[in-house]
Design an enzyme around this catalytic site. Sequence first.
Site, PDB file in Angstrom:
ATOM      1  N   LYS A   1       0.864  -1.183   0.000  1.00  0.00           N
ATOM      2  CA  LYS A   1       0.000   0.000   0.000  1.00  0.00           C
ATOM      3  C   LYS A   1       0.900   1.232   0.000  1.00  0.00           C
ATOM      4  O   LYS A   1       1.936   1.247   0.686  1.00  0.00           O
ATOM      5  CB  LYS A   1      -0.888  -0.021   1.251  1.00  0.00           C
ATOM      6  CG  LYS A   1      -1.908   1.117   1.321  1.00  0.00           C
ATOM      7  CD  LYS A   1      -2.817   0.972   2.554  1.00  0.00           C
ATOM      8  CE  LYS A   1      -3.845   2.097   2.646  1.00  0.00           C
ATOM      9  NZ  LYS A   1      -4.730   1.973   3.832  1.00  0.00           N
TER      10      LYS A   1
ATOM     11  N   SER B   1      -9.780   2.344   3.112  1.00  0.00           N
ATOM     12  CA  SER B   1      -8.857   3.057   2.269  1.00  0.00           C
ATOM     13  C   SER B   1      -7.918   2.153   1.456  1.00  0.00           C
ATOM     14  O   SER B   1      -7.323   2.602   0.486  1.00  0.00           O
ATOM     15  CB  SER B   1      -8.010   3.992   3.118  1.00  0.00           C
ATOM     16  OG  SER B   1      -7.166   3.257   3.994  1.00  0.00           O
TER      17      SER B   1
ATOM     18  N   SER C   1     -10.079  -0.027   7.268  1.00  0.00           N
ATOM     19  CA  SER C   1      -9.472   0.133   5.941  1.00  0.00           C
ATOM     20  C   SER C   1      -8.846  -1.110   5.344  1.00  0.00           C
ATOM     21  O   SER C   1      -8.469  -1.109   4.176  1.00  0.00           O
ATOM     22  CB  SER C   1      -8.417   1.239   5.982  1.00  0.00           C
ATOM     23  OG  SER C   1      -9.039   2.500   5.963  1.00  0.00           O
TER      24      SER C   1
END
Lengths: 489, 479, 96
Positions: free
Chosen positions: A81, A156, A180
């Site tokens: 990420k 997210s 997330s």
Amino acid sequence: MSAAPPHPRTLAGMAGGLAKREFSSVELTRHLLGRLEAAQPQLNAMISITGEGALAAAALADGAFASGKAGPLTGLPIVHKDIFCTAGVRTTCGSRMLDNFVSPYDATVVAKLKAAGTVMLGKSNMDEFAMGSSNETSFYGPVRNPWNPAMVPGGSSGGSAAVVASRLAPAATATDTGGSIRQPAALTGVTGLKPTYGRVSRYGMIAFASSLDQAGVIAATAEDCAMMLGAMAGFDPRDSTSVDAPVPDYVAALAAPAKGLRIGLVKEFFDTGLDAENERQLRAAFAVYEKLGVTLVDVSLPNIGLSVPTYYVVAPAECSSNLARFDGVRFGHRCDNPKDLLDLYKRSRGEGFGAEVKRRIMTGTYVLSAGYYDAYYLKAQRVRQLISADFAQAFEHVDVLAGPTSPTPAFALGAKTADPITMYLNDIYTIGANLAGVPALSVPCGFVNGLPVGLQLVGPHFSEAKLLAAAHAFQLETDWHARVPAAWL
Amino acid sequence: MDWETVIGLEIHAQLSTKSKIFSGSSTAYGAAPNAQANLVDLGYPGVLPVLNGEAVRMAVSFGLAVNAAIAPRSVFARKNYFYPDLPKGYQISQYELPVVGKGSLDIVLEDGTKKRIGITRAHLEEDAGKSLHEGLAGASAIDLNRAGTPLVEIVSEPDMRSAKEAVAYMKKVHTLVRYLGICDGNMQEGSFRCDANVSVRPKGSDQFGTRAEIKNLNSFRFVEKAINYEVARQIDVLEGGGKVVQETRLYDPDKGETRSMRSKEEANDYRYFPDPDLLPLEIDAAFLETVRATLPELPDAKATRFVAQYGLSEYDAGVLTASRELAAYYEDVVARLGGEPKLAANWVNGDLAAFLNRENLEIDSSRVGAAQLAGLVARIADGTISGKIAKDVFEAMWASGREADAIIEEKGLRQITDTGAIERAIDEVMAKNPGQLAEYRAGKEKLFGFFVGQTMKATQGKANPAQLNELLKKKLAGP
Amino acid sequence: MSLKRSDVENIAHLARLSLREDEVAGYVETLGNILDMVGQLDRAATGGIEPMAHPLRGLSQRLRADVVTEADAHALYQQNAPRVQAGLYIVPKVIE
């Protein structure tokens, strides 16, 4: 789309193939890089694809296999990420603020996975500074849900979830401040684990809300999550909130039978707002557990209904302070021709941050400001204590709590962007675990209208092995986790 | 109207750790710009603080030295504000729960009386970097080497009533931190500095007046001047019918004035909250005992001992114990002498202090070491030279770095104690000055001094003064 | 809870954020709604409850040994800096 892969789709399967020298890491990496590149126009799941570095790392890994020095993760391609700092590689956190930021150092998670021999394919797209539940706040545009490109993948960690769901990579690192990891995992039909706060180092993970942020993993299966977590977890002297506790062998622990487990069904999670079809899938999942010899118990978390308001005081407060370092002086976006210092600050920040990030910074600034601190911040911290105590009490009676991950399956792009509160309520079931610091995971448990839904399991502090084993037992009985969107077969 | 001044000080002492409070960067002074500003100090995205245990030990040792309560649990908080020398946009400090609680220390006023000054608290925090303004048109340059240097901020009660008291208190704290070895006390480099909260009120009032905070005073002289200026300014304002504004002011040493700081004009809202990157600091009894065991003898205790052990006046003992190094020097001299503590004290506090002062030297860089001074004092004590000659010998020692004995021998300064030799000199003087002798014998006794002087001159000052006096009296009285 | 335009402008100033004219009205509304939503906390009885600052109950701050571990790397770190000169970060004039 390039040809179907000449290799298994899971991390464990790939590891087996590499170990048996059925294919090389370079071959595997080259193949996945091709898929990732090709998928960009449709999914927009990546912010950076680091082909050169990936192939170099893969070649090293192949060397390790040749010299007999390979470990269990050697040569496995993964995605990070873009919230994790990666030395010499652009690290944007999904923000214009860091569009030009090249980290001079590796996050501990990145360094550990590198040391374990993994190959980084690139950096995944995400909501800006991890603030969002749909991946629509990214400066780099939204990620599309591989099951239906009109739908959001959740957020997210939307990019990480999408690459795993479409099998562009077998596993991706992710972070979870209020859901997330788990919510996008649920919305894309993959497995996502948020470990105990303090289990995985936060060093080098760009902070959103420091007392809630935790790094974890998204992969197709619980087994793959276990492989990744073993390499990511552990004490880090650079993180004062990292816990110095031994890391169990999570893969070995998967063998623990589900029989005899006591699973608590959280009453409040079924009371309000849960999609009926979604609930039907969950009940079916509970039936699978019963068949495995699990005892189901109804439990209550009396204060859980206050988790969203609590979170939306604590998280913005911490974020308003954490993001103060982005001031246009030492790194990040700087406005053109500032007329004075105040102008430098205000325009660099005003231009560098997107609308949702600004909203949260302002919310946090407000709740910490003179005259409001007690009413909002301190009050929220007290309620946090109550919520945390609810979990502790529940775990006196059960081993694991179960419920939905998200109130609905994936929603359409743009459906919730106008009203932030509607968006915030997506995390109604996931936020509690962050407030209490306990581990939680989401496993695919069915489909509603062709879109995946997730089952959430929550355990007491440091019970990752138990959670993963429970999820693994479920995945041995079901094949929801093995479903791949037709377009990405 | 008669006004009373009320002063409280916030002293910032940089702790002399090797590395910074939350990172492994060096704290050494004078490095190239930003050479000691690393990821954590720069507030890079993703970095986290880890607390330096030595900084904690040092803060606790200060707390113990001022008899303060040490908090078993203290908390680091973030003080949020934007400033270019503050990389993270917040300073990590301690707010509601500081590591050191209430304590006190005693200062000695000019009239010799003691006054107890309350210490409200002392807390750990990180220093900011520096903004440089010279040579840059319309711009400032930021050096973050100092950012993250550990500080202990020592907050006093508003117990001081004059600039002189404030200076005495600040000097006392300065002495203390240097005794403890927790701060080098270097004020030019900013290692030890203070903010002064100053207000005035009508004498006899029990209400405090509105205060102004004078920032960043980095010398004792500036503290005194700035406070005196500020007190006069506030009295002027009040007597002119105005009101003192609560504000932050800056002392300009060139103009000798304080002025309002424009950057701090707007009301601050620091939005303190507990730093979620750090856990509560817990100090248990074992840690406390370890620190206590390493505490050196502190200035007050040492002064008391000097009075008792060496028979010194409180004043002399106070001066000698003003620094740990000076006290050690003095005790070294006495030990080498095996006695003569008062004579040694007179020399250390007298000529030695004057010479050090003249060249602005610390005792550690004295040109006359303890062994050498002991060598000189020994010659006074055994009558080899007089105190007066000793002053000349000391000056020669200072200039040449040589031993007292060598100088005495070379210059033939050995005191004349031979009665015959002194008598011969007296006889000569009497023979040369028959007029004065007659006057003296006629009753003009104050001419005695004239004869002492002449005889001393005749012996190049080497005659033993006591013997000379005695013999001269006898001779002048006549046969 | 209704916020005024000036409230939003003050918060934005404190947070050092420039807002475009057309953004302000939206924030007046959404921030007001968020504050209403978090206002639900009022209904929780929290008398005698300790505020919870982080989830690591019972753990205390670890202390690091006082060792210098970092070397000069300012040239590397300043590659991300928008404006530097002679190793210094340059900003518009700081007024004291």
